[in-house]
Structures are given as C-alpha cells and as structure tokens.
Design a protein around this motif. Structure first.
Motif, PDB file in Angstrom:
ATOM      1  N   UNK A 246       0.831  -1.205   0.000  1.00  0.00           N
ATOM      2  CA  UNK A 246       0.000   0.000   0.000  1.00  0.00           C
ATOM      3  C   UNK A 246       0.862   1.251   0.000  1.00  0.00           C
ATOM      4  N   UNK A 247       1.944   1.239   0.783  1.00  0.00           N
ATOM      5  CA  UNK A 247       2.818   2.412   0.845  1.00  0.00           C
ATOM      6  C   UNK A 247       3.597   2.608  -0.451  1.00  0.00           C
ATOM      7  N   UNK A 248       3.934   1.520  -1.125  1.00  0.00           N
ATOM      8  CA  UNK A 248       4.619   1.648  -2.416  1.00  0.00           C
ATOM      9  C   UNK A 248       3.696   2.262  -3.461  1.00  0.00           C
ATOM     10  N   UNK A 249       2.413   1.992  -3.363  1.00  0.00           N
ATOM     11  CA  UNK A 249       1.475   2.645  -4.291  1.00  0.00           C
ATOM     12  C   UNK A 249       1.434   4.149  -4.043  1.00  0.00           C
ATOM     13  N   UNK A 250       1.527   4.539  -2.792  1.00  0.00           N
ATOM     14  CA  UNK A 250       1.592   5.966  -2.454  1.00  0.00           C
ATOM     15  C   UNK A 250       2.864   6.582  -3.038  1.00  0.00           C
ATOM     16  N   UNK A 251       3.976   5.855  -2.931  1.00  0.00           N
ATOM     17  CA  UNK A 251       5.247   6.336  -3.480  1.00  0.00           C
ATOM     18  C   UNK A 251       5.150   6.531  -4.990  1.00  0.00           C
ATOM     19  N   UNK A 252       4.453   5.653  -5.672  1.00  0.00           N
ATOM     20  CA  UNK A 252       4.318   5.781  -7.124  1.00  0.00           C
ATOM     21  C   UNK A 252       3.626   7.087  -7.500  1.00  0.00           C
ATOM     22  N   UNK A 253       2.646   7.499  -6.714  1.00  0.00           N
ATOM     23  CA  UNK A 253       1.974   8.776  -7.003  1.00  0.00           C
ATOM     24  C   UNK A 253       2.940   9.951  -6.815  1.00  0.00           C
ATOM     25  N   UNK A 254       3.782   9.844  -5.786  1.00  0.00           N
ATOM     26  CA  UNK A 254       4.762  10.903  -5.539  1.00  0.00           C
ATOM     27  C   UNK A 254       5.817  10.921  -6.642  1.00  0.00           C
ATOM     28  N   UNK A 255       6.211   9.753  -7.110  1.00  0.00           N
ATOM     29  CA  UNK A 255       7.207   9.663  -8.194  1.00  0.00           C
ATOM     30  C   UNK A 255       6.702  10.353  -9.459  1.00  0.00           C
ATOM     31  N   UNK A 256       5.422  10.248  -9.743  1.00  0.00           N
ATOM     32  CA  UNK A 256       4.858  10.893 -10.932  1.00  0.00           C
ATOM     33  C   UNK A 256       5.031  12.408 -10.862  1.00  0.00           C
ATOM     34  N   UNK A 257       4.839  12.967  -9.675  1.00  0.00           N
ATOM     35  CA  UNK A 257       5.003  14.413  -9.504  1.00  0.00           C
ATOM     36  C   UNK A 257       6.474  14.788  -9.635  1.00  0.00           C
ATOM     37  N   UNK A 258       7.357  13.948  -9.126  1.00  0.00           N
ATOM     38  CA  UNK A 258       8.797  14.209  -9.228  1.00  0.00           C
ATOM     39  C   UNK A 258       9.257  14.172 -10.677  1.00  0.00           C
ATOM     40  N   UNK A 259       8.781  13.198 -11.423  1.00  0.00           N
ATOM     41  CA  UNK A 259       9.164  13.086 -12.839  1.00  0.00           C
ATOM     42  C   UNK A 259       8.726  14.333 -13.600  1.00  0.00           C
ATOM     43  N   UNK A 260       7.532  14.824 -13.311  1.00  0.00           N
ATOM     44  CA  UNK A 260       7.033  16.022 -14.003  1.00  0.00           C
ATOM     45  C   UNK A 260       7.903  17.234 -13.706  1.00  0.00           C
ATOM     46  N   UNK A 307      -0.099  21.308  -3.847  1.00  0.00           N
ATOM     47  CA  UNK A 307      -1.473  20.804  -3.841  1.00  0.00           C
ATOM     48  C   UNK A 307      -1.512  19.352  -4.313  1.00  0.00           C
ATOM     49  N   UNK A 308      -0.722  19.042  -5.339  1.00  0.00           N
ATOM     50  CA  UNK A 308      -0.689  17.676  -5.862  1.00  0.00           C
ATOM     51  C   UNK A 308      -0.123  16.711  -4.827  1.00  0.00           C
ATOM     52  N   UNK A 309       0.888  17.148  -4.092  1.00  0.00           N
ATOM     53  CA  UNK A 309       1.471  16.293  -3.049  1.00  0.00           C
ATOM     54  C   UNK A 309       0.508  16.091  -1.889  1.00  0.00           C
ATOM     55  N   UNK A 310      -0.202  17.144  -1.519  1.00  0.00           N
ATOM     56  CA  UNK A 310      -1.193  17.012  -0.450  1.00  0.00           C
ATOM     57  C   UNK A 310      -2.320  16.069  -0.847  1.00  0.00           C
ATOM     58  N   UNK A 311      -2.646  16.068  -2.123  1.00  0.00           N
ATOM     59  CA  UNK A 311      -3.676  15.148  -2.605  1.00  0.00           C
ATOM     60  C   UNK A 311      -3.144  13.721  -2.670  1.00  0.00           C
ATOM     61  N   UNK A 312      -1.892  13.577  -3.082  1.00  0.00           N
ATOM     62  CA  UNK A 312      -1.296  12.241  -3.209  1.00  0.00           C
ATOM     63  C   UNK A 312      -1.006  11.619  -1.850  1.00  0.00           C
ATOM     64  N   UNK A 313      -0.611  12.449  -0.884  1.00  0.00           N
ATOM     65  CA  UNK A 313      -0.211  11.943   0.437  1.00  0.00           C
ATOM     66  C   UNK A 313      -0.821  12.796   1.534  1.00  0.00           C
ATOM     67  N   UNK A 314      -2.127  12.732   1.707  1.00  0.00           N
ATOM     68  CA  UNK A 314      -2.771  13.524   2.765  1.00  0.00           C
ATOM     69  C   UNK A 314      -2.382  13.003   4.144  1.00  0.00           C
ATOM     70  N   UNK A 315      -2.724  13.764   5.175  1.00  0.00           N
ATOM     71  CA  UNK A 315      -2.444  13.341   6.553  1.00  0.00           C
ATOM     72  C   UNK A 315      -3.066  11.963   6.797  1.00  0.00           C
ATOM     73  N   UNK A 316      -2.258  11.054   7.305  1.00  0.00           N
ATOM     74  CA  UNK A 316      -2.748   9.718   7.599  1.00  0.00           C
ATOM     75  C   UNK A 316      -2.728   8.765   6.419  1.00  0.00           C
ATOM     76  N   UNK A 317      -2.064   9.135   5.325  1.00  0.00           N
ATOM     77  CA  UNK A 317      -2.102   8.306   4.125  1.00  0.00           C
ATOM     78  C   UNK A 317      -1.292   7.023   4.261  1.00  0.00           C
TER      79      UNK A 317
END
Length: 333
Positions: A246-260, A307-317
């Motif tokens: 589950x946490x790796x799926x969260x990381x994948x969302x963050x990686x997409x923002x980093x790549x951009x 905003x994208x990071x807060x959406x990808x990894x909100x508090x408690x994600x």
C-alpha cells in the motif's frame, strides 16, 4: 548551502542537516571510513548541522562525529539527544521490548557529560530530550538542562517526539530552540496533534527526522530483500506485507510528480518538508546519496505541486504504525 536561524536563541544552522544515526545503528552494519568521507563531504557542501544521539550505537555514533570533526569544531553545529537508560555493559535498557526512558536530572547530567567526552568538545550546540519520561516532571528535567546551559556545557536545548502540552511546559522553564519529530509525506501527525501549531506560535525551530520515510520515499526501496539482515526496517510495521504494498502505491503517485518536475522523489520529499519551515535531517551513510539530498535545499515547490502532493499523500495516508507497539508507547508524552 544557506544558513538559517533555528529558534530564537541564536543558533544558526544549515537549511538542511545530516542525520547520522544510520552510520552506526539500525540500518545494517556501518563502514567507518565511508561514513567519515560522507561527513567530510557534507561539510564541504555547506552542511553544518549534524544530528546524533547517545543511543546510536549506543555511543559509537557520537564517537564517530568526535573523530570526524576533530580540529573542525568551530565549523559545525552538533546536536545530540539524551534520555534513555543503559545496562551495566552499555546496552540500551529494555522492558518487554520497550526502552527505559529517564528524565531524572542526575542521569541527564551524566548523559551530557558522556556526550561531551565522546564528541571531544567542551559544549554541545543543541541537546534534546530524546523521549519524555512520564514519571519525572518535565520541569525538573528542563531545569537541569537549563543549569547545563548556565554551566556552558550546553548551548541550547530541545525536545524530541513530545506532545504540545509538554512543549509548552518545557518552553516556560527555559526557551526551547528546537523540537524534533518524524515528519514526511508519510508521517504528518504533527499537523493534526497541535505540535506544529504550538511550535509556530512559540517560534521554536522544527527539525524533521526521517523526511524520506526511512527510505521508502526515495522510490528505490521496493523489497525487504534489499535490506541487510539486521536492518530494523525488516520489522517496521510500514514495511510489512500488505502495508508495504500500500505504501509503495503511495510512493508511485509521488514519483509521478517528481518526474514532471525533473527531480528525484527524494529531492521532492525533502523540499516538501522545508516548505513548512522545517529543517530536514535526511540520513545517509554513503557519500553517493549525499549530493542528491543536498540539492533539494534549493528546490522551491510551486503551489500546484504542493497541492498535488497534499492530494497524493494527505495526513494519515501511510499504512501501518511507524514503530513497533512498544516503541509507539514512548511517543507523544
């Protein structure tokens, strides 16, 4: 790297520090020569803020820094942490898997004296209570640290993983320069338990440890088999089974923002912690990762990226507790 004030007691540190624990503890065996190279390289890149603790080893990490900065004391800001008990043979004292925390004034003084010897210095720039002893009034513990400040053995003081109530009580006895807590896109509890609000109100510095989520936010760690047999993350709840996936799926969302943005996930995660005014202390024991982390100090995130990071990894994600149940009991007093 730019230098910034930490708190209001005159301490000036690099905008990003270096967490040194992994060089001596928790993440598998260390390589002293590689660690010494990493410490020297960090100083060459303008990092002046180095974080250690008596429990790292125990004791060997402070000795490592004492060796690394011999003859360079004026160039560095040394932060250490005290407040655990040890057995007669120097091991961390434990009961049912839970370390014994102490805030007794006499034991705090002995601990600081030991840190001074190992760090080869006459004073420590910043001493934190590593954890809060619920059986000793915080006023007594901070009172002893204040005496050590007056004695010239400690320059400034702080607390680690303390509640907002304890932070206020401690600050009323002697101004705190910093509060250190785990803080990352995986761990945002300080945003909802009044700690961050209290720090800002009282103008106390905020030092964020594990800004890379113990390596998960680098995007490079995907399997426990990558870890050394004695790496504590093999037993960390967030690295277990379905939690890890589950946490790796969260990381994948963050990686997409980093790549951009054309940066690494690590750089994005570190820069995010700095956006709230924290001084992150990412840890590494290898020089090859150091330059990548340091580059994040110059990364300014746009509102849309935040905003994208807060959406990808909100508090408690994040899925799973950040420590074992026994270790969780030491937090938030």
């Amino acid at each position: 790297m730019r230098q910034i004030p930490l708190g209001t007691q005159g301490l000036v540190v690099s905008a990003q520090g270096l967490g040194c624990m992994g060089m001596s503890a928790a993440y598998g065996s260390g390589d002293e020569q590689e660690s010494l190279r990493t410490l020297a390289q960090a100083l060459d890149h303008g990092v002046t803020f180095f974080d250690t603790a008596e429990v790292y080893g125990p004791f060997t990490n402070e000795e490592l820094l004492g060796t690394a900065f011999a003859g360079k004391r004026d160039a560095v800001v040394l932060a250490t942490k005290v407040g655990f008990q040890y057995t007669s043979n120097g091991d961390l004292a434990m009961v049912d898997g839970k370390p014994i925390v102490t805030g007794k004034p006499s034991e705090i003084r002995v601990a600081v004296e030991g840190s001074l010897r190992r760090l080869r210095t006459d004073f420590v720039d910043l001493v934190y209570l590593h954890r809060i002893d619920p059986l000793t009034p915080i006023e007594e513990t901070i009172g002893e640290l204040a005496t050590l400040v007056r004695d010239g053995k400690v320059r400034t003081i702080g607390v680690s993983e303390a509640s907002a109530i304890t932070i206020r009580k401690a600050h009323a006895i002697h101004p705190l320069t910093a509060v250190q807590s785990e803080f990352s896109l995986f761990e945002r509890e300080v945003e909802r338990d009044e700690v961050l609000k209290t720090i800002r109100e009282l103008r106390i510095g905020f030092v964020a440890y594990s800004p890379l989520g113990r390596g998960l936010l680098s995007g490079a760690l995907t399997d426990l088999n990558q870890l050394a047999p004695d790496d504590f993350r093999r037993f960390d709840p967030r690295f277990q089974g379905g939690n890890l996936q589950a946490n790796l799926r969260l990381v994948e969302r963050i990686k997409e923002i980093a790549v951009a943005r054309n940066v690494t996930p690590s750089q994005l995660a570190i820069a995010w912690t700095m956006n709230v005014g924290a001084v992150p202390i990412p840890g590494t024991k290898r020089s090859k990762y150091l330059a990548e982390n340091i580059a994040a100090a110059d990364l300014i995130l746009r509102p849309d990226e935040l905003a994208a990071l807060n959406e990808a990894a909100p508090i408690g994600a994040a899925t799973g507790d950040r420590y074992s149940p026994a270790m969780m009991e030491t937090l938030g007093h």
